[in-house]
Design an enzyme around this catalytic site. Structure first.
Site, PDB file in Angstrom:
ATOM      1  N   ARG A   1      37.597  47.755  31.150  1.00 23.74           N
ATOM      2  CA  ARG A   1      38.638  46.827  30.707  1.00 23.74           C
ATOM      3  C   ARG A   1      38.183  45.385  30.900  1.00 23.74           C
ATOM      4  O   ARG A   1      37.269  45.107  31.672  1.00 23.74           O
ATOM      5  CB  ARG A   1      39.915  47.044  31.518  1.00 23.74           C
ATOM      6  CG  ARG A   1      40.723  48.244  31.074  1.00 23.74           C
ATOM      7  CD  ARG A   1      41.931  48.415  31.946  1.00 23.74           C
ATOM      8  NE  ARG A   1      42.933  47.385  31.718  1.00 23.74           N
ATOM      9  CZ  ARG A   1      43.413  46.576  32.664  1.00 23.74           C
ATOM     10  NH1 ARG A   1      42.977  46.649  33.892  1.00 23.74           N
ATOM     11  NH2 ARG A   1      44.337  45.685  32.377  1.00 23.74           N
TER      12      ARG A   1
ATOM     13  N   LYS B   1      37.746  53.455  44.014  1.00 21.24           N
ATOM     14  CA  LYS B   1      37.874  53.761  42.592  1.00 21.24           C
ATOM     15  C   LYS B   1      37.083  55.019  42.226  1.00 21.24           C
ATOM     16  O   LYS B   1      35.880  55.094  42.418  1.00 21.24           O
ATOM     17  CB  LYS B   1      37.405  52.566  41.749  1.00 21.24           C
ATOM     18  CG  LYS B   1      37.615  52.778  40.263  1.00 21.24           C
ATOM     19  CD  LYS B   1      37.625  51.469  39.503  1.00 21.24           C
ATOM     20  CE  LYS B   1      37.655  51.727  37.993  1.00 21.24           C
ATOM     21  NZ  LYS B   1      37.968  50.520  37.225  1.00 21.24           N
TER      22      LYS B   1
ATOM     23  N   ARG C   1      46.125  42.749  48.227  1.00 24.05           N
ATOM     24  CA  ARG C   1      45.736  41.737  49.213  1.00 24.05           C
ATOM     25  C   ARG C   1      45.315  42.426  50.501  1.00 24.05           C
ATOM     26  O   ARG C   1      45.882  43.441  50.883  1.00 24.05           O
ATOM     27  CB  ARG C   1      46.903  40.799  49.497  1.00 24.05           C
ATOM     28  CG  ARG C   1      47.278  39.979  48.284  1.00 24.05           C
ATOM     29  CD  ARG C   1      48.600  39.288  48.492  1.00 24.05           C
ATOM     30  NE  ARG C   1      48.499  38.182  49.408  1.00 24.05           N
ATOM     31  CZ  ARG C   1      49.554  37.601  49.965  1.00 24.05           C
ATOM     32  NH1 ARG C   1      50.761  38.054  49.738  1.00 24.05           N
ATOM     33  NH2 ARG C   1      49.404  36.581  50.768  1.00 24.05           N
TER      34      ARG C   1
HETATM   35  O1  LIG Z   1      37.868  50.985  34.671  1.00 23.08           O
HETATM   36  C1  LIG Z   1      37.752  50.520  33.546  1.00 23.08           C
HETATM   37  O2  LIG Z   1      37.677  49.303  33.350  1.00 23.08           O
HETATM   38  C2  LIG Z   1      37.711  51.464  32.375  1.00 23.08           C
HETATM   39  C3  LIG Z   1      36.449  52.262  32.333  1.00 23.08           C
HETATM   40  C4  LIG Z   1      36.385  53.198  31.144  1.00 23.08           C
HETATM   41  C5  LIG Z   1      35.028  53.860  31.009  1.00 23.08           C
HETATM   42  C6  LIG Z   1      35.000  54.902  29.923  1.00 23.08           C
HETATM   43  S1  LIG Z   1      33.522  55.849  29.962  1.00 23.08           S
HETATM   44  C7  LIG Z   1      33.914  56.565  28.404  1.00 23.08           C
HETATM   45  C8  LIG Z   1      34.463  55.442  27.556  1.00 23.08           C
HETATM   46  N1  LIG Z   1      33.390  54.716  26.929  1.00 23.08           N
HETATM   47  C9  LIG Z   1      33.291  53.466  27.378  1.00 23.08           C
HETATM   48  O3  LIG Z   1      32.436  52.642  27.018  1.00 23.08           O
HETATM   49  N2  LIG Z   1      34.239  53.232  28.272  1.00 23.08           N
HETATM   50  C10 LIG Z   1      35.078  54.382  28.496  1.00 23.08           C
END
Ligand SMILES: O=C(O)CCCC[C@@H]1SC[C@@H]2NC(=O)N[C@@H]21
Length: 267
Positions: A65, A124, A265
């Site tokens: 993201r 995560k 935080r």
């Molecule tokens: O945590 C995030 O910011 C989202 C990560 C999403 C990763 C997945 S892997 C499969 C698909 N292809 C990508 O390039 N991104 C998503």
């Protein structure tokens, strides 16, 4: 239809054995691609997406993201994108439903960090990138949606540190599912995760987020935590509204947050 032709013999057999039964979907497993989301978005811009599951053993330009990258190593993580056309009354809450669906199939201890992170033991475990294609004025009628999912299966290497957002929690090393499920593989997760995900996404399209709200609350990692929003506001997380907005108490007032980067935080 299932395509695994780009894979080496051994890998092809492994994936062929686990490809989920998804009526109406084309399933493609590739050895390498830039990004499964980028590929399905390329296709969606050319024509409305027919239902498709695209899995890659390796991504050379995985995306997260907010313009971040997503780093994963072949065999260490599950990376796939689901593409389909949907016409929900509101798109709000879709990424929460995706996270919830995955969490419920992954492990009892997986928690959800609004809007779209999967956490395991405060670290995560995975992320979700939902993108839509179509014209901005196409409020009515179906739009193509690409739901990208990345899950750390083995405990991730240094490179995946970059997947965790900056901030106090960002300093934490990422988690891997194998920490709580020894020996689990990316391939065997696919049939476990994808059919329930398709069902939940279709149910979201018909009924919205509200029927999922109490299940989300049961896994809400932020509830009662002190937060900092991307605009600098600080407050206390008070759960998620029936349309998926994050509720934050700021100076005694309940505020809805529809989209923001949220960091926890330090205590
Ligand atoms: O945590 C995030 O910011 C989202 C990560 C999403 C990763 C997945 S892997 C499969 C698909 N292809 C990508 O390039 N991104 C998503």
């Amino acid at each position: 239809m299932i395509t695994t032709a780009s894979l080496a013999g051994g890998a092809e057999a492994i994936w062929q054995a686990v490809v989920p039964d998804l009526p109406g979907f084309t399933v493609e497993v590739l050895e390498e691609i830039d990004s499964t989301n980028t590929e399905l978005m390329r296709r969606a811009r050319a024509a409305a997406l027919d239902p498709v599951l695209l899995v890659a053993e390796r991504q050379t330009a995985g995306r997260g993201r907010l313009g971040r990258g997503w780093h994963s190593q072949a065999g260490q993580s599950l990376t796939f994108s689901l593409g389909l056309s949907l016409a929900p009354r509101s798109w709000s809450g879709l990424s929460l439903v995706v996270g919830l669906s995955l969490a419920e199939q992954l492990h009892a201890d997986v928690r959800l960090k609004w809007p779209n992170d999967l956490w395991l033991m405060g670290r995560k475990l995975g992320g979700i990138l939902v993108e839509t294609a179509g014209h901005a004025d196409e409020r009515e009628g179906p739009r193509s949606v690409v739901i990208g999912v990345g899950i750390n299966v083995a405990r991730p290497a240094e490179a995946a540190l970059a997947n965790a957002p900056a901030g106090p929690m960002g300093a934490m090393p990422p988690a891997g599912l194998a920490e709580v499920e020894m020996g689990v593989t990316a391939a065997e997760l696919l049939p476990r995760l994808v059919p329930p995900l398709v069902r939940d996404v279709q149910s979201f399209a018909a009924e919205g987020f509200a029927p999922f709200a109490s299940r989300f609350a049961a896994r809400d990692a932020l509830k009662d935590r002190e937060l900092r929003l991307s605009d600098g506001t600080t407050g206390t997380a008070c759960g998620v509204a029936e349309d998926g907005a994050l509720l934050v108490r700021v100076n005694g007032q309940l505020r809805r947050v529809d989209s923001a980067e949220v960091s926890v935080r330090p205590c």
